[in-house]
Design an enzyme around this catalytic site. Sequence first.
Site, PDB file in Angstrom:
ATOM      1  N   HIS A  62       0.917  -1.218  -0.144  1.00 36.94           N
ATOM      2  CA  HIS A  62      -0.006  -0.165   0.171  1.00 36.94           C
ATOM      3  C   HIS A  62       1.034   1.317   0.098  1.00 36.94           C
ATOM      4  CE1 HIS A  62      -3.046  -2.600   2.331  1.00 36.94           C
ATOM      5  NE2 HIS A  62      -3.145  -2.694   1.233  1.00 36.94           N
ATOM      6  N   LYS A  71       6.277   5.918   7.682  1.00 38.58           N
ATOM      7  CA  LYS A  71       5.944   5.256   8.680  1.00 38.58           C
ATOM      8  C   LYS A  71       6.821   4.521   9.425  1.00 38.58           C
ATOM      9  CE  LYS A  71       1.857   3.571   6.154  1.00 38.58           C
ATOM     10  NZ  LYS A  71       1.239   2.186   5.368  1.00 38.58           N
ATOM     11  N   TYR A 131       2.032   1.643  14.185  1.00 39.97           N
ATOM     12  CA  TYR A 131       2.963   2.317  13.431  1.00 39.97           C
ATOM     13  C   TYR A 131       2.403   4.020  13.325  1.00 39.97           C
ATOM     14  CZ  TYR A 131      -0.643   1.718   9.503  1.00 39.97           C
ATOM     15  OH  TYR A 131      -1.878   1.691   8.921  1.00 39.97           O
ATOM     16  N   ASP A 168      -6.542  -6.131  -1.948  1.00 39.22           N
ATOM     17  CA  ASP A 168      -5.035  -6.772  -1.900  1.00 39.22           C
ATOM     18  C   ASP A 168      -5.191  -7.773  -3.010  1.00 39.22           C
ATOM     19  OD1 ASP A 168      -4.352  -4.716  -0.283  1.00 39.22           O
ATOM     20  OD2 ASP A 168      -3.881  -6.308   1.369  1.00 39.22           O
TER      21      ASP A 168
END
Length: 181
Positions: A62, A71, A131, A168
């Site tokens: 992603h 991130k 995250y 996905d």
Amino acid sequence: MNAIPQAIPEVMLLEPQVHGDERGFFFESFNQHRFEEMVGAPIAFVQDSHSRSARNVLRGLHYQIRNPQGKLVRVITGSVFDVAVDLRRSSSTFGRWVGNVLSAGNKRQMWIPPGFAHGFLALSDMAEFVYKSTDYYFPEHERCIAWNDPQLGIPWPLDGLPLLSARDQHGNPFASAEIYD
């Protein structure tokens, strides 16, 4: 906190100094000043996220084409194989990827700067993944590259077939993905 060099220099594997004894352990999971020293730039995080995944859940690859997110990722329960793919056309490492096992046991974190796609595979029965992001989540700008794209050739350590979301399952090939200049 120690930075472990990676094949893509902007991606960093961070290993904390853990203090432990028979009572348990303590470590500093984030220090703004130290983190900025390691990455060499001021970084502001605006959002924290937390996911839980069963074994063989694969999330990714992603990224947000607008409002790209950096991130800082880590695992607090279980383990994952975490991957960052360089989508910066002007980069000498464009199209290359870096992958590391992150686990509650090794307490390592990975810094994935803006301009990268990101994904992970849960290796344990259950994995909790947390995250920090440098920009907010904008679903209208999110893109997905096929996790099994042969051009990338990521050797996911799968135990059978991955469990994928509908999104996905329909990731774009790397060759036709929207990328950064």
